[in-house]
Scaffold this motif. Structure first.
Motif, PDB file in Angstrom:
ATOM      1  N   SER A 152       0.823  -1.196   0.000  1.00 18.72           N
ATOM      2  CA  SER A 152       0.000   0.000   0.000  1.00 18.72           C
ATOM      3  C   SER A 152       0.863   1.254   0.000  1.00 18.72           C
ATOM      4  O   SER A 152       1.808   1.384   0.788  1.00 18.72           O
ATOM      5  CB  SER A 152      -0.914   0.016   1.232  1.00 18.72           C
ATOM      6  OG  SER A 152      -1.535   1.283   1.374  1.00 18.72           O
ATOM      7  N   ASN A 153       0.497   2.216  -0.846  1.00 20.94           N
ATOM      8  CA  ASN A 153       1.194   3.499  -0.837  1.00 20.94           C
ATOM      9  C   ASN A 153       0.713   4.388   0.299  1.00 20.94           C
ATOM     10  O   ASN A 153       1.297   5.447   0.546  1.00 20.94           O
ATOM     11  CB  ASN A 153       0.997   4.224  -2.175  1.00 20.94           C
ATOM     12  CG  ASN A 153      -0.423   4.722  -2.360  1.00 20.94           C
ATOM     13  OD1 ASN A 153      -1.384   3.963  -2.217  1.00 20.94           O
ATOM     14  ND2 ASN A 153      -0.581   5.992  -2.687  1.00 20.94           N
ATOM     15  N   VAL A 154      -0.332   3.972   1.010  1.00 25.86           N
ATOM     16  CA  VAL A 154      -0.852   4.755   2.139  1.00 25.86           C
ATOM     17  C   VAL A 154      -0.253   4.271   3.455  1.00 25.86           C
ATOM     18  O   VAL A 154       0.293   5.057   4.232  1.00 25.86           O
ATOM     19  CB  VAL A 154      -2.388   4.677   2.205  1.00 25.86           C
ATOM     20  CG1 VAL A 154      -2.904   5.410   3.447  1.00 25.86           C
ATOM     21  CG2 VAL A 154      -3.005   5.267   0.948  1.00 25.86           C
ATOM     22  N   SER A 155      -0.334   2.976   3.715  1.00 26.47           N
ATOM     23  CA  SER A 155       0.085   2.428   5.002  1.00 26.47           C
ATOM     24  C   SER A 155       1.384   1.641   4.943  1.00 26.47           C
ATOM     25  O   SER A 155       1.952   1.305   5.981  1.00 26.47           O
ATOM     26  CB  SER A 155      -1.015   1.517   5.558  1.00 26.47           C
ATOM     27  OG  SER A 155      -1.200   0.400   4.693  1.00 26.47           O
ATOM     28  N   GLY A 156       1.831   1.297   3.742  1.00 28.75           N
ATOM     29  CA  GLY A 156       3.024   0.454   3.606  1.00 28.75           C
ATOM     30  C   GLY A 156       2.740  -1.023   3.756  1.00 28.75           C
ATOM     31  O   GLY A 156       3.651  -1.851   3.615  1.00 28.75           O
ATOM     32  N   THR A 157       1.494  -1.382   4.036  1.00 28.57           N
ATOM     33  CA  THR A 157       1.127  -2.783   4.247  1.00 28.57           C
ATOM     34  C   THR A 157       1.520  -3.641   3.048  1.00 28.57           C
ATOM     35  O   THR A 157       1.226  -3.298   1.907  1.00 28.57           O
ATOM     36  CB  THR A 157      -0.395  -2.909   4.470  1.00 28.57           C
ATOM     37  OG1 THR A 157      -0.773  -2.067   5.568  1.00 28.57           O
ATOM     38  CG2 THR A 157      -0.783  -4.352   4.773  1.00 28.57           C
ATOM     39  N   GLY A 312       8.668   1.011   3.612  1.00 33.88           N
ATOM     40  CA  GLY A 312       9.152   2.093   4.473  1.00 33.88           C
ATOM     41  C   GLY A 312       8.258   3.312   4.492  1.00 33.88           C
ATOM     42  O   GLY A 312       8.695   4.448   4.238  1.00 33.88           O
ATOM     43  N   ILE A 313       7.002   3.102   4.799  1.00 33.20           N
ATOM     44  CA  ILE A 313       5.972   4.145   4.810  1.00 33.20           C
ATOM     45  C   ILE A 313       5.330   4.197   6.187  1.00 33.20           C
ATOM     46  O   ILE A 313       4.928   3.164   6.722  1.00 33.20           O
ATOM     47  CB  ILE A 313       4.900   3.859   3.746  1.00 33.20           C
ATOM     48  CG1 ILE A 313       5.486   3.968   2.336  1.00 33.20           C
ATOM     49  CG2 ILE A 313       3.696   4.791   3.903  1.00 33.20           C
ATOM     50  CD1 ILE A 313       4.552   3.477   1.234  1.00 33.20           C
ATOM     51  N   VAL A 314       5.248   5.402   6.750  1.00 37.59           N
ATOM     52  CA  VAL A 314       4.535   5.603   8.012  1.00 37.59           C
ATOM     53  C   VAL A 314       3.542   6.739   7.799  1.00 37.59           C
ATOM     54  O   VAL A 314       3.939   7.891   7.593  1.00 37.59           O
ATOM     55  CB  VAL A 314       5.490   5.940   9.174  1.00 37.59           C
ATOM     56  CG1 VAL A 314       4.700   6.052  10.480  1.00 37.59           C
ATOM     57  CG2 VAL A 314       6.595   4.896   9.301  1.00 37.59           C
ATOM     58  N   SER A 315       2.249   6.408   7.838  1.00 37.74           N
ATOM     59  CA  SER A 315       1.193   7.405   7.683  1.00 37.74           C
ATOM     60  C   SER A 315       0.634   7.757   9.054  1.00 37.74           C
ATOM     61  O   SER A 315       0.359   6.860   9.862  1.00 37.74           O
ATOM     62  CB  SER A 315       0.069   6.873   6.790  1.00 37.74           C
ATOM     63  OG  SER A 315       0.208   7.309   5.462  1.00 37.74           O
ATOM     64  N   LEU A 316       0.461   9.042   9.285  1.00 41.63           N
ATOM     65  CA  LEU A 316      -0.025   9.514  10.579  1.00 41.63           C
ATOM     66  C   LEU A 316      -1.318  10.295  10.422  1.00 41.63           C
ATOM     67  O   LEU A 316      -1.489  11.057   9.467  1.00 41.63           O
ATOM     68  CB  LEU A 316       1.019  10.419  11.244  1.00 41.63           C
ATOM     69  CG  LEU A 316       2.415   9.839  11.466  1.00 41.63           C
ATOM     70  CD1 LEU A 316       3.309  10.890  12.130  1.00 41.63           C
ATOM     71  CD2 LEU A 316       2.364   8.571  12.313  1.00 41.63           C
ATOM     72  N   SER A 363       7.666   8.799   4.129  1.00 42.03           N
ATOM     73  CA  SER A 363       8.205   7.612   3.464  1.00 42.03           C
ATOM     74  C   SER A 363       9.714   7.770   3.314  1.00 42.03           C
ATOM     75  O   SER A 363      10.198   8.756   2.767  1.00 42.03           O
ATOM     76  CB  SER A 363       7.537   7.394   2.104  1.00 42.03           C
ATOM     77  OG  SER A 363       7.507   8.574   1.335  1.00 42.03           O
ATOM     78  N   VAL A 364      10.426   6.788   3.840  1.00 42.85           N
ATOM     79  CA  VAL A 364      11.879   6.868   3.905  1.00 42.85           C
ATOM     80  C   VAL A 364      12.520   6.233   2.678  1.00 42.85           C
ATOM     81  O   VAL A 364      11.891   5.456   1.951  1.00 42.85           O
ATOM     82  CB  VAL A 364      12.408   6.182   5.184  1.00 42.85           C
ATOM     83  CG1 VAL A 364      11.809   6.824   6.421  1.00 42.85           C
ATOM     84  CG2 VAL A 364      12.127   4.683   5.155  1.00 42.85           C
ATOM     85  N   GLY A 365      13.779   6.572   2.470  1.00 40.52           N
ATOM     86  CA  GLY A 365      14.554   5.997   1.385  1.00 40.52           C
ATOM     87  C   GLY A 365      15.937   5.620   1.855  1.00 40.52           C
ATOM     88  O   GLY A 365      16.362   5.969   2.978  1.00 40.52           O
TER      89      GLY A 365
END
Length: 386
Positions: A152-157, A312-316, A363-365
């Motif tokens: 997922s581009n939203v949650s990284g799931t 590597g995505i963290v949505s808050l 989102s980290v790289g």
């Protein structure tokens, strides 16, 4: 307060900086090569064609796909998905998608409703996890394929593409995977995962430039797809019909050769350092950021808190605060670049309980540092005290 030092935490949108060697190779093409491929009978054109084929071979190796000629270049993953969805399915066909899809899948699929193609969504829970056990009950006699994202581009799931692929194989369904958030970071085995068409983009995890993407497609599936665009290919020029040969069948017109040169350089870089190194670093950085957020009251980390089990995505979601305002302040006061909103995935936010307000996505790289992550955590602590 303000700052001139910028911290880029929007890699899910596009990677930055690009892999070493990408810009010089693109400049090399523009300044020293310049010619087309399949259109000139001279050495420079042959050399350029070799670079294009090297890029196909590298992509085939990366995704464990046996046939480099079936690597098709497009301008991005969205174009590749449109090619498959609009060219491969027809009136009476039924498809399955996840409840977390990006609009790169949902908009062409919604357009296809007018052509008589229908779809159902495979449910996901409130953390975005796919309910794998529901798939077989959604399969109808006219179900042709499962089309879904890898992460997922939203949650990284992350989604269980291998298990879904087995179900597709069992029921003779086509399996189309959107690898926008995983290609170049997570291992993808087209053979082991029973993937019929893998759609990718060059400018995210592959660390290449914008404007180049494509798909890897099995021969028998390719024969079922009507090309969306036709025209000159430099081959079979005596015919006014579309060539059957791949990749020519889906590559009408002039290829983005500067983009392919850049992508080839990025793929060389990935081969040298290994995608396992990239994934480990990105997950460690995301875990560090997530741990910092868990100490903040009123902040919801959307989706799984286990950064080692997702992209590597963290949505808050900041609850009573305006997410857009906080995203603006992060940039204007601290130089931290994020993305705020619905991220082109409205149903994902409905599933996650963040619709219509959306989230602030960090989102980290591979290029980020622990110091940058710590600074972002500290900035949020300060902003939420105000």
């Amino acid at each position: 307060m303000g700052t001139t030092n910028k911290i880029y935490l929007d890699h899910a949108s596009t990677s930055y900086p690009k892999a070493p060697g990408v810009a010089p190779r693109m400049c090399e093409y523009l300044e020293q090569v310049g010619c087309n491929v399949s259109r000139g009978e001279y050495e420079t054109a042959y050399d350029a064609a070799e670079v294009v084929f090297n890029a196909r071979e590298r992509l085939a190796r990366l995704f464990n796909f046996p046939e480099p000629h079936n690597v098709i270049f497009t301008s991005n993953v969205t174009t590749a998905l449109n090619l498959v969805i609009k060219g491969g399915f027809h009136a009476g066909d039924h498809l399955l998608v996840s409840a977390m899809e990006h609009n790169a899948v949902m908009r062409p699929l919604t357009q296809m409703l007018e052509a008589g193609v229908t779809f159902d969504r495979i449910p996901c829970d409130e953390s975005g996890e796919l309910q794998l056990e529901c798939i077989e009950s959604l399969i109808h006699p006219n179900t042709r394929a499962v089309v879904m994202l890898h992460a997922s581009n939203v949650s990284g799931t992350l989604y269980p593409v291998e298990q879904v692929g087995r179900i597709c194989h069992k029921h003779s369904l086509r399996f189309v995977v959107d690898s926008a958030q995983t290609a170049g970071v997570f291992p993808i085995d087209m053979e082991g995962m029973y993937i019929d068409a893998l759609c990718f983009t060059g400018h995210k995890g592959l660390l290449g430039p914008q404007g180049i993407g494509g798909l890897l497609i099995r021969e028998e599936f390719a024969r079922e797809i009507t090309p969306l665009i036709s025209g000159g290919t430099g081959s079979f020029s005596h015919l006014e019909t579309v060539p059957e040969l791949l990749p020519d069948r889906f590559e009408a017109g002039t290829l983005n050769l500067p983009g392919i040169y850049g992508l080839n350089a990025a793929l060389e870089y990935l081969e040298r350092i290994g995608i396992d190194s990239i994934r480990t670093r990105e997950q460690e950085l995301a875990a560090r950021f997530t741990a910092g957020m868990e100490r903040l009251p009123g902040v919801r980390v959307v989706g799984s808190h286990d950064a080692h089990q997702k992209a590597g995505i963290v949505s808050l979601d900041f609850g009573g605060r305006d997410n857009a305002e906080l995203s603006f302040l992060l940039d204007s006061e601290y130089g931290i670049m994020t993305r705020c909103g619905l991220h082109c995935a409205p149903n994902a936010h409905k599933t996650l309980g963040t619709y219509p307000q959306g989230t602030v996505r960090f989102s980290v790289g591979y290029s980020n540092t622990e110091a940058e992550i710590d600074f972002a955590v500290e900035a949020l602590h300060k902003l939420l005290k105000d």
